[in-house]
Design a protein around this motif. Structure first.
Motif, PDB file in Angstrom:
ATOM      1  N   GLU A 197       0.770  -1.121  -0.148  1.00 39.43           N
ATOM      2  CA  GLU A 197      -0.119   0.190   0.034  1.00 39.43           C
ATOM      3  C   GLU A 197       0.888   1.063   0.134  1.00 39.43           C
ATOM      4  N   PRO A 198       0.647   2.294  -0.800  1.00 34.46           N
ATOM      5  CA  PRO A 198       1.459   3.400  -0.871  1.00 34.46           C
ATOM      6  C   PRO A 198       1.421   4.343   0.390  1.00 34.46           C
ATOM      7  N   GLY A 199       2.388   4.840   0.740  1.00 44.38           N
ATOM      8  CA  GLY A 199       2.448   5.734   2.059  1.00 44.38           C
ATOM      9  C   GLY A 199       2.671   4.900   3.345  1.00 44.38           C
ATOM     10  N   ARG A 232      10.730   4.158   5.703  1.00 41.44           N
ATOM     11  CA  ARG A 232      10.183   5.499   5.621  1.00 41.44           C
ATOM     12  C   ARG A 232       8.986   5.664   4.896  1.00 41.44           C
ATOM     13  N   PRO A 233       8.039   6.796   4.905  1.00 36.24           N
ATOM     14  CA  PRO A 233       7.054   6.868   4.192  1.00 36.24           C
ATOM     15  C   PRO A 233       7.262   6.995   2.978  1.00 36.24           C
ATOM     16  N   GLN A 234       6.142   6.380   2.006  1.00 29.06           N
ATOM     17  CA  GLN A 234       6.537   6.591   0.495  1.00 29.06           C
ATOM     18  C   GLN A 234       5.449   7.548   0.132  1.00 29.06           C
ATOM     19  N   PRO A 235       5.518   8.408  -1.049  1.00 25.79           N
ATOM     20  CA  PRO A 235       4.783   9.097  -1.597  1.00 25.79           C
ATOM     21  C   PRO A 235       3.306   8.408  -1.917  1.00 25.79           C
ATOM     22  N   ALA A 236       2.148   9.063  -1.562  1.00 22.82           N
ATOM     23  CA  ALA A 236       0.866   8.449  -1.988  1.00 22.82           C
ATOM     24  C   ALA A 236       0.755   8.565  -3.532  1.00 22.82           C
TER      25      ALA A 236
END
Length: 236
Positions: A197-199, A232-236
């Protein structure tokens, strides 16, 4: 007229799984096992990693481990149980809980860390939460005795939909596939769904699946799904 008894939502879970207490301390082991048995669980006390592996019993959902037995013994127990197709949750009992000790046991795969002496009610509540988490990630193993009548059972395979909280995956599985391979396929699909899942971060993926980060990491590695970028968070 006496009021009808309310159904116990945990009764089915307690009838489907078993528990174990791993401790070199006979008094502690028996006390914990008897306390959980009094609450309706099928629970036993074992003093060695090898003794945890038993054939012909209900799935082992949780192990309460005395910290005095050591992280190395727990690692050996996890390996032996894993080879036998078991993957229970772990609850560590420590004489006192410091941040470093708490982190060490979480890294070792424990779902919860409790301070000794532990209150019987709190122990049962923690065990129930860990066992419920086990049930959510092992739906086919525990529901095998009551399959859905509407599920297609074609000779070449069966379409299976599995839901864990807000995660749903549909798999086409051969009808003659061994149960362990089926469970591995379901587990891999759920992990992949949560991790793609993104982000999402690894901590968030673990939270959604009801796992700690160390357990998620181990499972992802086993299924070839490990992604360092999950930290680390990924761009949505």
């Amino acid at each position: 007229m006496p009021r009808p008894k309310r159904p116990d939502p945990g009764a089915q879970l307690r009838s489907q799984v078993s528990l174990a207490v791993l401790s070199h301390d006979r008094a502690l082991g028996l006390a914990c096992a008897e306390s959980l048995a009094d609450a309706g669980w099928h629970c036993r006390w074992d003093s060695s990693a090898e003794a945890l592996v038993r054939d012909g019993e209900s799935p082992l959902a949780a192990v309460v481990v005395d910290a005095g037995i050591g992280v190395e013994t727990v690692g050996r127990a996890q390996a032996l149980l894993g080879a036998a197709g078991e993957s229970p949750g772990w609850i560590a009992l420590c004489p006192f809980v410091t941040p470093m000790r708490h982190a060490a046991w979480l890294e070792a795969g424990a779902s919860s860390v409790l301070a000794k002496p532990v209150d019987a009610e709190r122990l049962e509540q923690t065990v129930h939460a860990v066992a419920e988490r086990y049930r959510l990630t092992r739906p086919l193993a525990l529901d095998a005795e009551s399959p859905s009548e509407e599920a297609p059972q074609a000779a070449g395979g069966a379409e299976v939909e599995v839901a864990v909280e807000d995660h749903r995956v549909a798999l086409s599985l051969p009808a003659d596939r061994p149960l362990r391979q089926t469970l591995d396929a379901v587990e891999r699909a759920l992990l992949r769904r949560a991790m793609q899942e993104p982000g999402v971060t690894r901590a968030e993926a673990a939270r959604r699946l009801g796992l700690n980060r160390a357990t998620l990491y181990k499972k992802a590695q086993r299924h070839g799904l490990d992604r360092p970028d999950l930290d680390r968070p990924q761009p949505a």
